[in-house]
Design a protein around this motif. Sequence first.
Motif, PDB file in Angstrom:
ATOM      1  N   GLU A   1       0.849  -1.179   0.000  1.00 49.54           N
ATOM      2  CA  GLU A   1       0.000   0.000   0.000  1.00 49.54           C
ATOM      3  C   GLU A   1       0.895   1.243   0.000  1.00 49.54           C
ATOM      4  O   GLU A   1       1.812   1.348   0.818  1.00 49.54           O
ATOM      5  CB  GLU A   1      -0.873  -0.023   1.252  1.00 49.54           C
ATOM      6  N   THR A   2       0.618   2.151  -0.921  1.00 51.55           N
ATOM      7  CA  THR A   2       1.403   3.374  -1.020  1.00 51.55           C
ATOM      8  C   THR A   2       0.605   4.438  -1.749  1.00 51.55           C
ATOM      9  O   THR A   2      -0.362   4.128  -2.454  1.00 51.55           O
ATOM     10  CB  THR A   2       2.741   3.130  -1.749  1.00 51.55           C
ATOM     11  N   ASP A   3       1.017   5.676  -1.588  1.00 54.24           N
ATOM     12  CA  ASP A   3       0.389   6.767  -2.331  1.00 54.24           C
ATOM     13  C   ASP A   3       1.133   7.053  -3.633  1.00 54.24           C
ATOM     14  O   ASP A   3       0.703   7.884  -4.428  1.00 54.24           O
ATOM     15  CB  ASP A   3       0.303   8.029  -1.470  1.00 54.24           C
ATOM     16  N   LYS A   4       2.227   6.339  -3.890  1.00 50.34           N
ATOM     17  CA  LYS A   4       3.005   6.508  -5.117  1.00 50.34           C
ATOM     18  C   LYS A   4       2.449   5.602  -6.217  1.00 50.34           C
ATOM     19  O   LYS A   4       1.921   4.535  -5.934  1.00 50.34           O
ATOM     20  CB  LYS A   4       4.474   6.134  -4.893  1.00 50.34           C
ATOM     21  N   ASP A   5       2.610   6.014  -7.457  1.00 44.75           N
ATOM     22  CA  ASP A   5       2.232   5.181  -8.602  1.00 44.75           C
ATOM     23  C   ASP A   5       3.443   4.320  -8.964  1.00 44.75           C
ATOM     24  O   ASP A   5       4.275   4.709  -9.778  1.00 44.75           O
ATOM     25  CB  ASP A   5       1.805   6.054  -9.782  1.00 44.75           C
ATOM     26  N   LEU A   6       3.530   3.146  -8.350  1.00 42.97           N
ATOM     27  CA  LEU A   6       4.694   2.287  -8.537  1.00 42.97           C
ATOM     28  C   LEU A   6       4.720   1.641  -9.918  1.00 42.97           C
ATOM     29  O   LEU A   6       5.796   1.358 -10.437  1.00 42.97           O
ATOM     30  CB  LEU A   6       4.754   1.226  -7.441  1.00 42.97           C
ATOM     31  N   VAL A   7       3.558   1.425 -10.506  1.00 42.08           N
ATOM     32  CA  VAL A   7       3.526   0.877 -11.868  1.00 42.08           C
ATOM     33  C   VAL A   7       4.209   1.847 -12.821  1.00 42.08           C
ATOM     34  O   VAL A   7       5.045   1.463 -13.642  1.00 42.08           O
ATOM     35  CB  VAL A   7       2.079   0.582 -12.309  1.00 42.08           C
ATOM     36  N   ALA A   8       3.891   3.133 -12.693  1.00 41.07           N
ATOM     37  CA  ALA A   8       4.519   4.152 -13.541  1.00 41.07           C
ATOM     38  C   ALA A   8       6.003   4.292 -13.209  1.00 41.07           C
ATOM     39  O   ALA A   8       6.829   4.468 -14.109  1.00 41.07           O
ATOM     40  CB  ALA A   8       3.809   5.493 -13.372  1.00 41.07           C
ATOM     41  N   LEU A   9       6.357   4.202 -11.946  1.00 40.78           N
ATOM     42  CA  LEU A   9       7.750   4.340 -11.531  1.00 40.78           C
ATOM     43  C   LEU A   9       8.623   3.264 -12.170  1.00 40.78           C
ATOM     44  O   LEU A   9       9.734   3.546 -12.620  1.00 40.78           O
ATOM     45  CB  LEU A   9       7.866   4.261 -10.006  1.00 40.78           C
ATOM     46  N   PHE A  10       8.118   2.035 -12.232  1.00 43.57           N
ATOM     47  CA  PHE A  10       8.915   0.927 -12.760  1.00 43.57           C
ATOM     48  C   PHE A  10       8.685   0.668 -14.247  1.00 43.57           C
ATOM     49  O   PHE A  10       9.211  -0.303 -14.788  1.00 43.57           O
ATOM     50  CB  PHE A  10       8.639  -0.352 -11.958  1.00 43.57           C
ATOM     51  N   LYS A  11       7.924   1.529 -14.906  1.00 44.05           N
ATOM     52  CA  LYS A  11       7.672   1.345 -16.331  1.00 44.05           C
ATOM     53  C   LYS A  11       9.000   1.376 -17.093  1.00 44.05           C
ATOM     54  O   LYS A  11       9.826   2.261 -16.903  1.00 44.05           O
ATOM     55  CB  LYS A  11       6.750   2.437 -16.860  1.00 44.05           C
ATOM     56  N   GLY A  12       9.211   0.389 -17.941  1.00 43.69           N
ATOM     57  CA  GLY A  12      10.442   0.297 -18.720  1.00 43.69           C
ATOM     58  C   GLY A  12      11.545  -0.506 -18.051  1.00 43.69           C
ATOM     59  O   GLY A  12      12.556  -0.812 -18.673  1.00 43.69           O
ATOM     60  N   TYR A  13      11.362  -0.860 -16.788  1.00 45.40           N
ATOM     61  CA  TYR A  13      12.340  -1.685 -16.074  1.00 45.40           C
ATOM     62  C   TYR A  13      11.894  -3.142 -16.129  1.00 45.40           C
ATOM     63  O   TYR A  13      10.699  -3.428 -16.114  1.00 45.40           O
ATOM     64  CB  TYR A  13      12.459  -1.250 -14.603  1.00 45.40           C
ATOM     65  N   PRO A  14      12.837  -4.088 -16.154  1.00 43.19           N
ATOM     66  CA  PRO A  14      12.450  -5.504 -16.156  1.00 43.19           C
ATOM     67  C   PRO A  14      11.682  -5.857 -14.880  1.00 43.19           C
ATOM     68  O   PRO A  14      11.953  -5.306 -13.812  1.00 43.19           O
ATOM     69  CB  PRO A  14      13.781  -6.252 -16.202  1.00 43.19           C
ATOM     70  N   ASP A  15      10.736  -6.760 -15.022  1.00 45.46           N
ATOM     71  CA  ASP A  15       9.945  -7.226 -13.880  1.00 45.46           C
ATOM     72  C   ASP A  15      10.738  -8.316 -13.165  1.00 45.46           C
ATOM     73  O   ASP A  15      10.611  -9.496 -13.470  1.00 45.46           O
ATOM     74  CB  ASP A  15       8.594  -7.750 -14.358  1.00 45.46           C
ATOM     75  N   GLU A  16      11.551  -7.915 -12.224  1.00 45.18           N
ATOM     76  CA  GLU A  16      12.489  -8.831 -11.575  1.00 45.18           C
ATOM     77  C   GLU A  16      11.864  -9.591 -10.416  1.00 45.18           C
ATOM     78  O   GLU A  16      10.886  -9.145  -9.812  1.00 45.18           O
ATOM     79  CB  GLU A  16      13.685  -8.036 -11.060  1.00 45.18           C
ATOM     80  N   LEU A  17      12.472 -10.728 -10.100  1.00 43.61           N
ATOM     81  CA  LEU A  17      12.081 -11.481  -8.913  1.00 43.61           C
ATOM     82  C   LEU A  17      12.465 -10.690  -7.670  1.00 43.61           C
ATOM     83  O   LEU A  17      13.547 -10.106  -7.601  1.00 43.61           O
ATOM     84  CB  LEU A  17      12.783 -12.834  -8.860  1.00 43.61           C
ATOM     85  N   VAL A  18      11.577 -10.666  -6.699  1.00 45.95           N
ATOM     86  CA  VAL A  18      11.902 -10.062  -5.404  1.00 45.95           C
ATOM     87  C   VAL A  18      11.899 -11.112  -4.299  1.00 45.95           C
ATOM     88  O   VAL A  18      12.285 -10.839  -3.168  1.00 45.95           O
ATOM     89  CB  VAL A  18      10.938  -8.904  -5.042  1.00 45.95           C
ATOM     90  N   LEU A  19      11.456 -12.307  -4.678  1.00 43.61           N
ATOM     91  CA  LEU A  19      11.397 -13.388  -3.704  1.00 43.61           C
ATOM     92  C   LEU A  19      11.544 -14.715  -4.431  1.00 43.61           C
ATOM     93  O   LEU A  19      10.859 -14.960  -5.423  1.00 43.61           O
ATOM     94  CB  LEU A  19      10.048 -13.353  -2.973  1.00 43.61           C
ATOM     95  N   ALA A  20      12.445 -15.553  -3.966  1.00 39.02           N
ATOM     96  CA  ALA A  20      12.604 -16.909  -4.497  1.00 39.02           C
ATOM     97  C   ALA A  20      13.241 -17.743  -3.389  1.00 39.02           C
ATOM     98  O   ALA A  20      14.310 -17.413  -2.905  1.00 39.02           O
ATOM     99  CB  ALA A  20      13.482 -16.912  -5.740  1.00 39.02           C
ATOM    100  N   TYR A  21      12.541 -18.794  -2.983  1.00 39.67           N
ATOM    101  CA  TYR A  21      13.108 -19.656  -1.948  1.00 39.67           C
ATOM    102  C   TYR A  21      12.467 -21.029  -1.979  1.00 39.67           C
ATOM    103  O   TYR A  21      11.391 -21.224  -2.520  1.00 39.67           O
ATOM    104  CB  TYR A  21      12.968 -19.025  -0.563  1.00 39.67           C
ATOM    105  N   LYS A  22      13.150 -21.976  -1.393  1.00 39.01           N
ATOM    106  CA  LYS A  22      12.636 -23.327  -1.172  1.00 39.01           C
ATOM    107  C   LYS A  22      12.398 -23.459   0.327  1.00 39.01           C
ATOM    108  O   LYS A  22      13.283 -23.217   1.128  1.00 39.01           O
ATOM    109  CB  LYS A  22      13.636 -24.377  -1.645  1.00 39.01           C
TER     110      LYS A  22
ATOM    111  N   SER B   1       8.341 -18.378  -5.830  1.00 43.95           N
ATOM    112  CA  SER B   1       8.983 -17.230  -6.461  1.00 43.95           C
ATOM    113  C   SER B   1       7.916 -16.167  -6.693  1.00 43.95           C
ATOM    114  O   SER B   1       6.742 -16.484  -6.894  1.00 43.95           O
ATOM    115  CB  SER B   1       9.678 -17.610  -7.769  1.00 43.95           C
ATOM    116  N   LEU B   2       8.338 -14.911  -6.648  1.00 44.09           N
ATOM    117  CA  LEU B   2       7.398 -13.799  -6.752  1.00 44.09           C
ATOM    118  C   LEU B   2       8.071 -12.646  -7.477  1.00 44.09           C
ATOM    119  O   LEU B   2       9.153 -12.205  -7.084  1.00 44.09           O
ATOM    120  CB  LEU B   2       6.977 -13.368  -5.342  1.00 44.09           C
ATOM    121  N   LYS B   3       7.435 -12.190  -8.540  1.00 42.33           N
ATOM    122  CA  LYS B   3       7.951 -11.040  -9.276  1.00 42.33           C
ATOM    123  C   LYS B   3       7.422  -9.760  -8.649  1.00 42.33           C
ATOM    124  O   LYS B   3       6.396  -9.750  -7.973  1.00 42.33           O
ATOM    125  CB  LYS B   3       7.540 -11.115 -10.744  1.00 42.33           C
ATOM    126  N   ARG B   4       8.141  -8.683  -8.929  1.00 45.47           N
ATOM    127  CA  ARG B   4       7.782  -7.384  -8.364  1.00 45.47           C
ATOM    128  C   ARG B   4       6.343  -6.998  -8.705  1.00 45.47           C
ATOM    129  O   ARG B   4       5.591  -6.557  -7.836  1.00 45.47           O
ATOM    130  CB  ARG B   4       8.760  -6.323  -8.846  1.00 45.47           C
TER     131      ARG B   4
END
Length: 109
Positions: free
Chosen positions: A27-48, A57-60
């Motif tokens: 939850e945020t007041d920032k437009d994070l979709v717009a902020l990350f536009k043009g950047y690769p959708d990277e993994l932020v979580l991966a574990y066994k 695994s979970l992408k941003r």
Amino acid sequence: MLKLILRRNVKSGLIGGKKFEVHSRIETDKDLVALFKGYPDELVLAYKSIWADRSLSLKRSEFLRGTKFTVTSLNELIELEERLQSAFDQVRRMIEIVETLQTDIALEL
């Protein structure tokens, strides 16, 4: 402000067991979709999991829009929540980097 919101639910599983659902979203007041536009959708979580024969695994983008997880034990629930906190810290760091690109950064040891 940036918050990680976790909502826990308990469901009845097969043969009288319990399953735990965790809904997570940022939850945020920032437009994070717009902020990350043009950047690769990277993994932020991966574990066994150390508690179950399960990998996660979970992408941003998935983390930002919210996602649901199901686990079968309290140990898995605790592990998942700790990993989600780590992923949240990773996303927060990514936001800081994208917002401060092309500026000088002073790192102190």
